[in-house]
Design an enzyme around this catalytic site. Sequence first.
Site, PDB file in Angstrom:
ATOM      1  N   ASP A 140      23.313   2.605  75.441  1.00 17.01           N
ATOM      2  CA  ASP A 140      24.220   3.543  74.772  1.00 17.01           C
ATOM      3  C   ASP A 140      25.135   2.668  73.918  1.00 17.01           C
ATOM      4  O   ASP A 140      26.165   2.199  74.375  1.00 17.01           O
ATOM      5  CB  ASP A 140      24.990   4.316  75.852  1.00 17.01           C
ATOM      6  CG  ASP A 140      25.954   5.331  75.265  1.00 17.01           C
ATOM      7  OD1 ASP A 140      25.684   5.846  74.165  1.00 17.01           O
ATOM      8  OD2 ASP A 140      26.988   5.602  75.916  1.00 17.01           O
ATOM      9  N   CYS A 183      25.313  -0.809  78.386  1.00 16.62           N
ATOM     10  CA  CYS A 183      26.707  -0.717  77.917  1.00 16.62           C
ATOM     11  C   CYS A 183      27.318   0.477  78.642  1.00 16.62           C
ATOM     12  O   CYS A 183      27.482   1.544  78.057  1.00 16.62           O
ATOM     13  CB  CYS A 183      26.772  -0.509  76.407  1.00 16.62           C
ATOM     14  SG  CYS A 183      26.005  -1.816  75.450  1.00 16.62           S
ATOM     15  N   ALA A 184      27.634   0.292  79.909  1.00 16.49           N
ATOM     16  CA  ALA A 184      27.857   1.443  80.793  1.00 16.49           C
ATOM     17  C   ALA A 184      29.231   2.100  80.668  1.00 16.49           C
ATOM     18  O   ALA A 184      29.352   3.305  80.844  1.00 16.49           O
ATOM     19  CB  ALA A 184      27.620   1.023  82.244  1.00 16.49           C
ATOM     20  N   CYS A 224      26.659   7.879  69.437  1.00 15.72           N
ATOM     21  CA  CYS A 224      27.331   9.140  69.098  1.00 15.72           C
ATOM     22  C   CYS A 224      27.799   9.086  67.648  1.00 15.72           C
ATOM     23  O   CYS A 224      28.917   9.462  67.320  1.00 15.72           O
ATOM     24  CB  CYS A 224      28.493   9.421  70.053  1.00 15.72           C
ATOM     25  SG  CYS A 224      29.751   8.147  70.041  1.00 15.72           S
ATOM     26  N   GLY A 235      30.065   7.709  82.162  1.00 12.81           N
ATOM     27  CA  GLY A 235      29.598   9.099  82.295  1.00 12.81           C
ATOM     28  C   GLY A 235      28.085   9.186  82.438  1.00 12.81           C
ATOM     29  O   GLY A 235      27.556   9.948  83.249  1.00 12.81           O
TER      30      GLY A 235
END
Length: 461
Positions: A345, A277-278, A398, A282
Site C-alpha cells: 500500500d 507499508c503497514a 489512494c 487499517g
Amino acid sequence: MSSHSPHPPHSPRQLAFIGLRDVHKGAYVDIALDRVLQKVSLPDHDRRLVTELVYGCARRQRTLDFLIDQLGKKKSHQQPKDLRTILHLGLYQLRYQERIPDSAAVNTTVQLAKENGFSGLTGFVNGLLRQYIRLVGGEDGSTSEFPPTLKLPENPVERLGILYSFPDWMIQVWIDQLGFAQTEELCQWMNKTPAIDLRVNPLRTSFNEVQATLESAGILSKPIPHLPQALRLIGSSGAIQNLPGFNEGWWTVQDSSAQLVGHLLDPQKGEVVIDACAAPGGKTTHIAELMGDKGKIWACDSIAHRLNKLKENIQRLKLQSIEICIGDSRNLPQFKNSGDRVLLDAPCSGLGTLHRHADARWRQTPETVQELSVLQKELLSHTSTFVKDGGVLVYATCTLHPKENEDVVSSFLAEHPNWVLEPPSFDSPAGKYSTTQGWIKVYPHQYDMDGFFMARLRKIR
C-alpha cells in the site's frame, strides 16, 4: 478590549483565525485545529463552527483569493497576511455557510479586523464584504458559478480550478483521464464533507448486531453494496471512540474503498502475508479478519511511531496473528521468497482522498508526484522479492495520478517477465470495480467512496 465586544478571546471566529494563521505559516490543518481546540473548552456547536471555518477556508483558499482579487484594489497576495486570513473567513461564511446570516458574517469579520491589529481597515473589510453581497444579489451564495460581474477566466482548466479551488495541474491530470464534465463532478465530490465508514469485525460480532446496536444509540447507518463488512454512518456521530462496540473491538473505521484492497489480496487461513507499508494499519487488521486470525502477518513500516495506532487496534480487535517489523521495505532481506501474499500500500500523493485532508491539494506538486513515482517503483521492485513462486502481490494507492498507478505497474511488468496482472474474480467484492485492463480504479464521484487504484500481480515460474 471593551467589555461589550461580541468577540471574547475564545469566540469561534477568533479561534479559527488563530488556527488559519498557523496553517498559512505551514502547519497541517488538523494539527493547527487540534492545537486551538485543546486550549479551550467549547460547546459542541462552537467546536463544529471552528472546525468548519478552518477546514473550509484552507480548502477553498483559491476561490477566496479570487474573490479578494476581484473585489479589492490590491490582489490577495499583496494584502497583509493576517488581513487576507480575516477576509477569507468573512467571504467563506457569505459564500458557503447558509445558516449564518450575511449581517452576522460581516459584523463578526469587521470585529475580527478590529481585534487583530486592523482597526484602521474596518471600513475596507466592511465595504469588500458588502460589495460581494450586492454582486451575488439575493441568490444563494453557494451556487457553483459566480455572477458575470466577477470575471472568471475563459480557460476551462483555470475556470474549474477557481470555482472549486484546486491547482491547475491537478485539474489537468483529471481532465486528461475523465474529460471536463466528469472532472467537474469529481471536484464537487472532493469538496463534500467526508463520510465515515466502519468495517465490522466478524471475529467478534455480526454485521446485523453492529447495525442494530448503533441504531438503538440513535445512529443510523447503511450497508455498502458489494462490501460484506462495510457500514456507512448517516448524519453526525460525535466522537468515534464513544460509539457502541468500539471498546469491544466490534469494528474499525475504514473507508470502503480501502476495504476493497483486502478483498483483492484475498488472504487465506494459515498463509504468510507481508504488509510492506503497514502503518497506520487499517488494511493489516482487515487481512487478519479475512484470514480468521489464523496464519502469520508481518506488518512492516519504516517509521516506528506510525505503528502505534496499529498496536492499539491489534489489542482492541483482540488479534493474535500480526507481528510488527520496523524497517524500510527496500531493505528487508529476511523476507525473500517467504510470503504467500504481499501487500504494498504505497506512499502516494493522496489525490483520491483530498476531501479528508483540506490542505493536501496545496501541498502536492507535479515534482512531488514525480519523486513519489520513483519511490513507488523501487518499493514494488523490492517487495516483489518477498513473494514465493506462485504467490500474489497487490499494489495499491489512494491517488488518481497515472504516474503513480498505471505507469508504475506497467513498467514493473515490462521489467519482470515472470509476473502477470491478474484481474479479480468476478464474484469477489473487488470484481465489481475491475477495469478492462484488469486493474481496479475507483473514481470517487462514480462510486461515492475514496479514490483508489489497485492491481493484483502473480509471480509465475
